[in-house]
Design a protein around this motif. Structure first.
Motif, short mmCIF file in Angstrom:
data_model
loop_
_atom_site.label_atom_id
_atom_site.label_comp_id
_atom_site.label_asym_id
_atom_site.label_seq_id
_atom_site.Cartn_x
_atom_site.Cartn_y
_atom_site.Cartn_z
N GLU A 302 0.88 -1.27 -0.01
CA GLU A 302 -0.06 -0.03 -0.10
C GLU A 302 0.96 1.17 -0.02
O GLU A 302 0.26 2.28 -0.80
N ASP A 303 1.86 1.04 0.79
CA ASP A 303 2.83 2.49 0.76
C ASP A 303 3.44 2.84 -0.66
O ASP A 303 3.42 3.69 -1.26
N VAL A 304 3.92 1.50 -1.27
CA VAL A 304 4.31 1.82 -2.68
C VAL A 304 3.35 2.43 -3.68
O VAL A 304 3.65 3.09 -4.52
N ALA A 370 5.49 -5.35 -4.90
CA ALA A 370 4.51 -4.14 -4.84
C ALA A 370 4.60 -3.42 -6.52
O ALA A 370 3.49 -3.13 -6.78
N MET A 371 5.78 -3.34 -6.93
CA MET A 371 5.74 -2.74 -8.31
C MET A 371 5.05 -3.66 -9.21
O MET A 371 4.48 -2.97 -10.33
#
Length: 782
Positions: A302-304, A370-371
């Motif tokens: 979520e941060d990413v 995440a990416m």
């Protein structure tokens, strides 16, 4: 001599008995009756006594009985006989060890107690002294290890007697275990202390990554890049392999032997869990600190996803750099350290390395995952390719580091993340093409110049050529058909199209086919954008500019090999066709004004001066309007701009010269508003991107203004020359006139000229030299 405890003897007996039973099954299923009966008989002969000891002895007896029964079989193969012989040897050894155990039973408990007291005094003496043992001297460290080994042997001797809890001697065993526990706690403390105090800092020579925050361009849409910024933003980050493949000392080498001795001792004393836990905890913290020093943060998915692209772009670049360094230097060195310390402990070496490094490598992999999740924004494609490339590059290293059952989960996770990154690349490629095709525009580019989308796409493709092998690998499953489509007005014939497809589409790489599809989508979008211009001429200028830009970019070494010369030739023809279409749309009408039709007197072939005058007036008005409008249009490429200016000038000026020359007898100088030479100069002002207003030429209107200026200057000077004309009209050129007036102005004599006389004088001056010496620049025009 190796001492076998009761438990070991029992386990060995079961093992050999199991082997014999398996062997009997191999020899013959029917033969199973013999060893089974023998086993029953052997077990039946056992007498009750000490239950635990007798079970072990009975198993050995039963195993020997089965071995004899099997040996009596006549049809045994040589291999089976060899197995039975080896089993017999092992069984004899077990019986010898049982005799050794009986000897231990009669050992004097007084001697054991004395030994234990001595051991306890030494261990507790060190407990009273808070100095670290290995900081004192190597002799004291060796003495302490010998004391611990002696305590272990005492406990082993006592345990071999199988004392019951009710036995008064059982308390001696408890004391020995307490002493060993104290010694193990001390060894664990020493082990931790040595690992912490002798830890080496992250090697500075591997920490030379320059922060890229200041180099990053904010990429919020397809429109954010020009030529230079694309190159800067998409610059690839690389670390030379030579600087990666090296092992560094994470702990000072001189303490490795001491750490190894402590680890071996703790394992020999069955304190392997405490030892490995202490090691993995400390090394895990060390690797976490290393990542922190490398500026790798712990980020959730979520941060990413919430991160701004400028910041995210910087973090991706750092991740790419760190991944190579961390795997090939720090993880490789971490595994080497584990192998050095736990060198004699077999699989423990790999287990400790995996446990110590698992959190750090998963932290890096989680960022890549995440990416890969998305969203699949086109501006992320190059960075995702960077991540895919570096992870694919280090994957063999990771497989070598994390092998077997202990490391398989890490290795599999790396492969899964790489697969997800590849899927993200393919999804982003599709999204990129969709973005090209659907890129909206509400306002046309000023002056018909190069659209930002064109710059972005062409520079984007040029950057992607660095990833040719990866894109060919990932896109090989995509549609194999030829993606190229052409606008209807420039499509080749069906025969040419089929020939081109037969010749080239089958041998193009997946990346080449995708690039052709990008270019086709871009052209289709540009066709739509050209319709935003109301002026048909400007539509062609816009398309000419953009297609010429595409062709010029493809001529570069990177893209030429992909698009090939045939594509370049086709698009050269395209922008040339748009140049000719521009000329037809802009100049057809003005050229029609220079034709002979419609300027004759009614009913005769004689030229009507009034119609001729009107025709010239219309021509000049149209020329002025074109000049005013098209001087604001823009052709950024200097060579293309000059070529179009020259081509236009050849058509227009030649027609103008011909028309004026043919009707020179019917046209007075007052009707010639612009000379051919000056009109040619004016045409060189077109497509500069700066609107201009056309003023009278230097040879006609400019010349008339100059004559009136001379008249004003001459008649305003007081004459004092005795009534003689200062300017001889019969012999003076314009330059001489100017020089003479300049001299008169210096003297300021009291002259008095008649206005009409001076006007006649100036009207009769021929411009024979002044304007022919050099072309007149725009700044010199009145």
């Amino acid at each position: 001599m190796e001492i076998h405890t009761f438990e070991t003897a029992k386990e060995d007996s079961f093992f050999f008995l199991k082997s014999l039973l398996e062997l009997s099954g191999i020899i013959s299923i029917g033969f199973w009756v013999v060893p089974a009966k023998s086993f029953i008989v052997a077990m039946g002969d056992c007498k009750p006594g000490n239950p635990e000891v007798e079970v072990g002895e009975d198993l050995i007896v039963a195993a020997k009985s089965i071995a004899r029964a099997l040996g009596s079989k006549k049809n045994l193969t040589n291999g089976e006989r060899k197995i039975l012989a080896d089993l017999g040897t092992k069984l004899s050894s077990l019986m010898t060890n049982r005799s050794t155990l009986n000897e231990i039973k009669v050992e004097d408990f007084g001697d054991i107690e004395d030994r234990l007291n001595s051991i306890q005094d030494k261990v507790m003496g060190w407990e009273a002294d808070q100095t670290m043992i290995w900081d004192s001297s190597s002799n004291e460290a060796n003495e302490y290890l010998n004391t611990v080994e002696e305590a272990r042997q005492v406990i082993e001797s006592l345990e071999s007697l199988c004392l019951s809890k009710d036995d008064e001697k059982y308390e001696l065993l408890n004391r020995a275990n307490d002493v060993l526990q104290t010694a193990m706690t001390r060894l664990e403390d020493e082990f931790r202390y040595m690992l912490v105090q002798n830890r080496q800092p992250c090697a500075p020579e591997h920490m030379s990554f320059r922060s890229c925050e200041e180099d990053t361009v904010d990429v919020n849409s397809l429109m954010s890049f020009g030529d230079d910024s694309v190159e800067d933003s998409f610059q690839r980050d690389s670390v030379s392999r030579a600087s990666e493949d090296s092992i560094i000392d994470l702990v000072r080498p001189e303490v490795i032997p001491d750490l190894r001795c402590i680890a071996n001792m703790m394992f020999n004393c069955n304190y392997e869990r405490e030892c490995t836990q202490a090691y993995t905890t400390l090394r895990r913290d060390a690797l976490d600190e290393c990542l922190s020093y490398l500026e790798i943060q712990k980020l959730s998915i979520e941060d990413v996803r919430k991160m701004e692209w400028v910041s995210l772009n910087s973090k991706i670049r750092r991740w790419v750099w760190v991944m190579k360094i961390f795997v090939r230097i720090y993880l490789a060195s971490e595994k080497w350290l584990s192998e050095q310390i736990f060198e004699e402990l077999g699989p423990v070496r790999l287990d400790c390395f995996v446990e110590a490094s698992k959190a750090s490598i998963l932290q890096l992999l989680n960022f890549a995952e995440a990416m890969s999740i998305g969203p699949h924004q086109p501006e992320k494609l190059v960075r995702i390719l960077d991540m895919y490339e570096v992870l694919a590059d280090v994957l063999p290293d990771i497989d070598d580091l994390y092998f077997g059952e202990a490391g398989s989960s890490i290795s599999m996770e790396c492969h899964d993340v790489l697969l997800r990154l590849g899927e993200s690349v393919k999804a982003t490629v599709i999204e990129f093409e969709n973005a090209i095709a659907s890129n909206p525009s509400t306002n046309p580019v000023s002056g018909g110049g190069i659209h930002p989308l064109t710059r972005y796409v062409m520079n984007y493709m040029r950057t992607l050529t660095d990833y040719g092998q990866i894109l060919d690998l990932l896109l090989k499953d995509c549609d194999e058909g030829d993606p190229v489509s052409m606008s209807p007005d420039t499509s080749p014939t069906k025969e040419e199209e089929n020939k081109s497809t037969d010749d080239s589409s089958g041998r193009k790489s997946p990346m080449a086919r995708q690039f052709l599809s990008f270019a086709s989508s871009l052209e289709s979008n540009l066709d739509e954008k050209s319709k935003l211009y109301r002026d048909a001429s400007l539509q062609h200028v816009f398309l000419m500019n953009n297609i010429h830009y595409m062709a010029q970019k493809v001529k570069g070494a990177e893209l030429r090999l992909i698009f090939e010369d045939d594509w370049i030739r086709k698009h050269n023809r395209k922008f040339q066709q748009h140049a000719m279409s521009y000329q037809r749309a802009s100049w057809s009408y003005i050229l029609s004004l220079l034709k002979e039709e419609g300027i004759q007197n009614p009913g005769s072939n004689s030229i009507s001066k009034s119609l001729l005058k009107e025709r010239l007036r219309s021509f000049y008005l149209t020329f002025e309007e074109i000049y005013k409008v098209q001087s604001a249009w823009l052709i950024p490429d200097p060579q293309l701009r000059e070529d179009l200016q020259i081509s236009t000038s050849l058509n227009v000026i030649q027609a103008y010269r011909t028309f004026v020359g043919r009707h020179s007898n019917d046209i007075s100088d007052k009707l010639i508003k612009y000379s051919a030479d000056d009109m040619e100069n004016y045409l060189m002002d077109l497509f500069e991107g700066s609107p201009k207003l056309l003023q009278s030429s230097s040879r006609s209107m400019g010349w008339m203004k100059l004559k009136r200026l001379l008249l004003f200057e001459v008649t305003s000077i007081a004459i004092g020359s005795g009534g003689q004309d200062p300017i001889k009209a019969e012999s003076s050129t314009l330059e001489e006139c100017l020089t003479h007036v300049h001299n008169l102005m210096k003297k300021k004599p009291p002259l008095s000229y008649n206005y009409a006389t001076n006007l006649d004088l100036l009207e009769s001056v021929e411009d024979t030299t002044f304007f022919q010496r050099r072309p007149v620049s725009a700044s010199e025009r009145p």
